[in-house]
Motif scaffolding. Sequence first.
Motif, mmCIF file in Angstrom:
data_model
loop_
_atom_site.group_PDB
_atom_site.id
_atom_site.type_symbol
_atom_site.label_atom_id
_atom_site.label_comp_id
_atom_site.label_asym_id
_atom_site.label_seq_id
_atom_site.Cartn_x
_atom_site.Cartn_y
_atom_site.Cartn_z
ATOM 1 N N THR A 44 5.328 -6.550 8.638
ATOM 2 C CA THR A 44 4.443 -5.396 8.518
ATOM 3 C C THR A 44 4.837 -4.601 7.279
ATOM 4 O OG1 THR A 44 5.886 -3.963 9.831
ATOM 5 C CG2 THR A 44 4.242 -5.270 11.031
ATOM 6 N N ALA A 45 3.948 -3.747 6.821
ATOM 7 C CA ALA A 45 4.223 -2.962 5.615
ATOM 8 C C ALA A 45 5.457 -2.091 5.794
ATOM 9 C CB ALA A 45 3.009 -2.101 5.267
ATOM 10 N N SER A 46 5.599 -1.486 6.984
ATOM 11 C CA SER A 46 6.739 -0.579 7.216
ATOM 12 C C SER A 46 8.060 -1.341 7.244
ATOM 13 C CB SER A 46 6.552 0.188 8.530
ATOM 14 O OG SER A 46 6.436 -0.716 9.625
ATOM 15 N N VAL A 47 8.075 -2.497 7.888
ATOM 16 C CA VAL A 47 9.303 -3.300 7.942
ATOM 17 C C VAL A 47 9.640 -3.839 6.556
ATOM 18 C CG1 VAL A 47 10.358 -5.404 8.872
ATOM 19 C CG2 VAL A 47 9.027 -3.905 10.366
ATOM 20 N N GLY A 48 8.628 -4.328 5.849
ATOM 21 C CA GLY A 48 8.850 -4.838 4.503
ATOM 22 C C GLY A 48 9.415 -3.768 3.583
ATOM 23 N N LEU A 81 8.835 -13.157 2.377
ATOM 24 C CA LEU A 81 8.217 -12.908 3.684
ATOM 25 C C LEU A 81 7.001 -12.003 3.557
ATOM 26 C CD1 LEU A 81 11.433 -12.440 5.866
ATOM 27 C CD2 LEU A 81 9.896 -14.425 5.809
ATOM 28 N N ILE A 82 7.044 -11.060 2.624
ATOM 29 C CA ILE A 82 5.884 -10.187 2.405
ATOM 30 C C ILE A 82 4.698 -10.998 1.905
ATOM 31 C CG2 ILE A 82 4.983 -8.347 0.924
ATOM 32 C CD1 ILE A 82 7.761 -7.020 1.098
ATOM 33 N N TYR A 83 4.939 -11.909 0.970
ATOM 34 C CA TYR A 83 3.859 -12.750 0.457
ATOM 35 C C TYR A 83 3.278 -13.655 1.533
ATOM 36 C CZ TYR A 83 4.087 -11.597 -4.520
ATOM 37 O OH TYR A 83 3.993 -10.960 -5.731
ATOM 38 N N LEU A 84 4.112 -14.030 2.519
ATOM 39 C CA LEU A 84 3.641 -14.870 3.622
ATOM 40 C C LEU A 84 2.977 -14.052 4.729
ATOM 41 C CD1 LEU A 84 6.645 -17.370 4.026
ATOM 42 C CD2 LEU A 84 4.414 -17.816 2.961
ATOM 43 N N ASN A 85 2.915 -12.722 4.530
ATOM 44 C CA ASN A 85 2.367 -11.812 5.547
ATOM 45 C C ASN A 85 3.136 -11.905 6.860
ATOM 46 O OD1 ASN A 85 0.214 -10.737 3.959
ATOM 47 N ND2 ASN A 85 -0.932 -12.642 4.289
ATOM 48 N N SER A 86 4.438 -12.178 6.763
ATOM 49 C CA SER A 86 5.276 -12.296 7.952
ATOM 50 C C SER A 86 5.902 -10.968 8.356
ATOM 51 C CB SER A 86 6.392 -13.320 7.705
ATOM 52 O OG SER A 86 5.851 -14.589 7.427
ATOM 53 N N HIS A 135 0.832 -1.212 0.000
ATOM 54 C CA HIS A 135 0.000 0.000 0.000
ATOM 55 C C HIS A 135 0.869 1.265 0.000
ATOM 56 C CE1 HIS A 135 -3.217 -2.830 0.899
ATOM 57 N NE2 HIS A 135 -2.548 -3.234 1.971
ATOM 58 N N LEU A 136 1.799 1.329 -0.942
ATOM 59 C CA LEU A 136 2.767 2.419 -0.987
ATOM 60 C C LEU A 136 2.163 3.680 -1.582
ATOM 61 C CD1 LEU A 136 5.957 0.517 -2.250
ATOM 62 C CD2 LEU A 136 5.233 0.937 0.107
ATOM 63 N N THR A 137 2.580 4.828 -1.050
ATOM 64 C CA THR A 137 2.199 6.120 -1.615
ATOM 65 C C THR A 137 3.097 6.427 -2.809
ATOM 66 O OG1 THR A 137 3.747 7.411 -0.271
ATOM 67 C CG2 THR A 137 1.592 6.903 0.701
ATOM 68 N N ILE A 138 2.761 7.458 -3.578
ATOM 69 C CA ILE A 138 3.563 7.822 -4.734
ATOM 70 C C ILE A 138 4.964 8.262 -4.313
ATOM 71 C CG2 ILE A 138 2.749 10.210 -4.741
ATOM 72 C CD1 ILE A 138 3.603 8.022 -7.810
#
Length: 438
Positions: free
Chosen positions: A118-122, A111-116, A54-57
Amino acid sequence: MSKDMRKEGKLVKSSDILGNPGRGLMAGTIAFFAGYAAVALFGITVHSIAPLLHLTIVEIGWLVAIPLLTGSLLRIPFGALVDAVGGRRTIMIQLLAALIGMAGLILTLHLIYLNSLTASVGYALLMLSGAVAGIGISTFASGIAYVSYWFPQRRQGYALGTFAGVGNAAPGIFTAILPFALVSIGLIGSYIAWAIFLAIMILVFFLIGHDAYYFQLVRRGLLRSDAIDKAKALGEELVPSGSTARSLAIAARAWRTWPLTIMYLTSFGGFEALTEWLPTYWTKYLGISLVLAGILTGIVYSLLTALIRVPGGWWSDRWSGEMVAIVSYLILILGSVLFMTSHSLIAGIISEVVMAMGMGIANAAVFKMVPKYVPEAVGGATGWVGGLGAVGGLLIPPIMAYIAAVMGKPGYAYGFIIFVILGILSMILALILRSTSR
């Protein structure tokens, strides 16, 4: 290599001295092609990554820019490091770092695909891994110095034009391939394939790449003065200062380093900038699909800019780098004006081709002049010119985006005014260099 060389009472056999100019050019080009592919790292794949986090521009902009940032600024120390330890070791460090960065990206995406995560850490881990992978881009500076020491002045245009022309083709090829790879093997699969390709290229460079004669002789124990004499007897014209800091200092004191840096910011920094910006121009201004935008950017623009650098080097050998630079910046200015007045796909493609020709030829002309004007510190000069010049790839897109934001849709065309201004300045600097050429 008919004579043996003395090494502290022992013989250094001619068979101990490995490589030749042709092999050096091949090895350096392979390394740069593999490392420079990272320019395309997030430009296309960010469209698959952004929804996941959910990244901003603004966040997308930084993600796209981060490999270019490290790849540009680290050219300065890595280019100069060649003068101290040779190109082979320096390039191996850069490519291995890039491979580590790719491994980090693959693990983070998994890890992002596994939802392991958070958005900020990823996002933070993607930025970090992208920055490390971007070190591969800095192989340009070390590769230029590596190849330069293999060739005499009269063949620098050919050698460096071929090196940079083929190497610069990597972003265009990968920009065109990635949309199809994303569809066929997915995001992580595309990165794994990329990492395998990089690993194979590292192995090839390790097997065939050797430093120029001076570095080999010093490494085998000869004193610097003896190594210089023997290297020149073997045909090597350029020899380094022998120190990273000294190389950077010598290049910084040479006033011609700085006009060359500005000229390179226009042509090569502009090349990187448009590799990033053109997909946005095509989709937002002319409304074409992302796949077609990738093809027009990767094949028509980036690949043409890269490949025309090869004959640009030959022309610079024949008619001088200064003269070829003057003509090429005129072509660049023409392409910019055409872009500003283009309102259709065909007109845009014509503008793109003209711009690519001007930028590619100018890139070759500039680096024909670097060994000419700073022969005693090619690594340091390459670092300054290549590193600071590449910063244009970071500075120009935000300026063009601001113009588009202020002016609306017409601003996507009028934003090319920045290249008219930079082109005129660069042409003036080339005229000054020609008038003071020794």
